[in-house]
Write an enzyme that holds these catalytic residues in place. Structure first.
Site, PDB file in Angstrom:
ATOM      1  N   ASP A  78     -85.242  83.929 -71.293  1.00 13.16           N
ATOM      2  CA  ASP A  78     -85.376  82.961 -72.389  1.00 13.16           C
ATOM      3  C   ASP A  78     -86.846  82.589 -72.595  1.00 13.16           C
ATOM      4  OD1 ASP A  78     -85.725  81.405 -70.154  1.00 13.16           O
ATOM      5  OD2 ASP A  78     -84.213  79.908 -70.674  1.00 13.16           O
TER       6      ASP A  78
ATOM      7  N   GLU B 241     -79.400  79.094 -65.082  1.00 13.43           N
ATOM      8  CA  GLU B 241     -80.221  78.219 -64.241  1.00 13.43           C
ATOM      9  C   GLU B 241     -79.295  77.157 -63.652  1.00 13.43           C
ATOM     10  OE1 GLU B 241     -83.664  76.740 -66.342  1.00 13.43           O
ATOM     11  OE2 GLU B 241     -84.266  78.758 -66.954  1.00 13.43           O
TER      12      GLU B 241
ATOM     13  N   GLU C 216     -87.016  81.020 -58.310  1.00 16.47           N
ATOM     14  CA  GLU C 216     -88.289  80.845 -59.023  1.00 16.47           C
ATOM     15  C   GLU C 216     -89.150  79.796 -58.319  1.00 16.47           C
ATOM     16  OE1 GLU C 216     -88.134  80.407 -63.304  1.00 16.47           O
ATOM     17  OE2 GLU C 216     -90.256  79.881 -63.402  1.00 16.47           O
TER      18      GLU C 216
HETATM   19  O1  KIV Z   1     -87.060  83.705 -68.778  1.00 15.92           O
HETATM   20  C1  KIV Z   1     -87.715  84.189 -67.846  1.00 15.92           C
HETATM   21  O2  KIV Z   1     -88.726  84.878 -68.029  1.00 15.92           O
HETATM   22  C2  KIV Z   1     -87.242  83.891 -66.486  1.00 15.92           C
HETATM   23  C3  KIV Z   1     -88.129  84.185 -65.300  1.00 15.92           C
HETATM   24  C4  KIV Z   1     -87.535  83.662 -64.078  1.00 15.92           C
HETATM   25  C5  KIV Z   1     -88.455  85.592 -65.063  1.00 15.92           C
HETATM   26  O3  KIV Z   1     -86.173  83.415 -66.346  1.00 15.92           O
END
Ligand code: KIV
Length: 285
Positions: free
Chosen positions: A46, A117, A184
């Protein structure tokens, strides 16, 4: 022809302690290059809201654009393990909506998996997605969609208590049916401990070398406009500067009338040209 990479491939790489390679991609041409470059897995992140659309946050990504670009990336990279990043509010509103939207990534976006997430509040969603037969990657640690709640972009798992919370959450996500984990900005030691204690492939985004694989954002890796400055965002090339130089040369050649040259033109056969000129003279144009 190369073999299609599947979840089984990623698990095998983990078991053989062979690092998994992943990059974000947002369009057909980049996807072609990613597959040609030997990348195992592509994430349509995203982050495209920032890098492709110029927004300041990832929360502006929409289902419509994410799914359309997932399909474009799949057309460019038919063999990679493709992960669609579920945008803000595509899975938080209700479990039904989460299943329908995740399904769209698989059916219309041709993804192999979706990423969400998560914190502990998302366990029922991950569980429901898995029960619906949808492979789901749980993204833990720094979660840009929730930055307003987290407070600021900062490394996660700094205290023993915070590290334990992450380790326990990872185990709960595995029990809920997640098929892989992305960490992350988690401290390297904490990420390593998590990867060691799960069967699931664990991908690091700035979370150190002890995970089962690494992901980098396309624009960071190639140093394109919008590239991040985090210390893990290693630049492997300076493509932005190369593009700038090519465009400056093009502008200069056009202005100096050095482009196009005869070899860049489609020319008429002399006999047709003669006829054409005669007809032009006789005509009103
Ligand atoms: O959207 C993104 O680039 C991510 C990163 C963790 C790679 O979710």
């Amino acid at each position: 022809m190369a073999d299609k990479i599947t979840l089984a491939t990623l698990k095998k790489l983990k078991s053989q302690k062979q690092p998994i390679t992943m990059v974000t991609c947002y369009d057909f041409a980049s996807a072609v290059l990613a597959q040609q470059g030997g990348i195992d897995s592509v994430l349509i992140g995203d982050s495209l809201a920032q890098l492709m659309l110029g927004h300041s946050s990832t929360i502006n990504a929409t289902m419509e654009i994410m799914v359309a670009l997932s399909a474009a990336v799949r057309r460019g990279a038919p063999d990679v393990y493709l992960i669609g990043d579920m945008p803000f509010l595509s899975y938080q509103v209700s479990i039904e909506k989460a299943i329908v939207n995740a399904g769209e990534f698989l059916t219309q976006g041709s993804c192999d998996c979706v990423k969400v997430e998560v914190d502990h509040r998302h366990l029922p969603t991950v569980s429901a997605l898995a029960a619906a037969g949808i492979p789901v990657m749980a993204h833990l640690g720094l979660r840009p969609q929730s930055i307003g709640q987290i407070g600021k972009y900062a490394v996660q798992g700094k205290t023993a208590g915070a590290a334990m919370e992450l380790a326990e959450l990872a185990k709960k996500m595995e029990a809920a049916g997640a098929c892989s984990i992305l960490l992350e900005c988690v401290l390297a030691q904490v990420a390593g401990a998590i990867a060691e204690r799960t069967e699931l492939p664990v991908i690091s985004c700035g979370s150190g070398p002890e995970c089962d694989g690494q992901v980098l954002v396309w624009h960071d890796l190639l140093d394109l406009p919008g590239a991040g400055t985090s210390k893990f965002a290693k630049k492997y090339a300076n493509i932005g500067a190369q593009i700038q130089q090519a465009l400056a040369e093009y502008v200069d050649e056009v202005r100096q009338k050095r482009y196009p040259q005869p070899e860049h033109c489609y020319n008429m056969k002399p006999e047709e040209l003669l006829k054409f000129k005669e007809q032009l003279q006789k005509s009103d144009c």
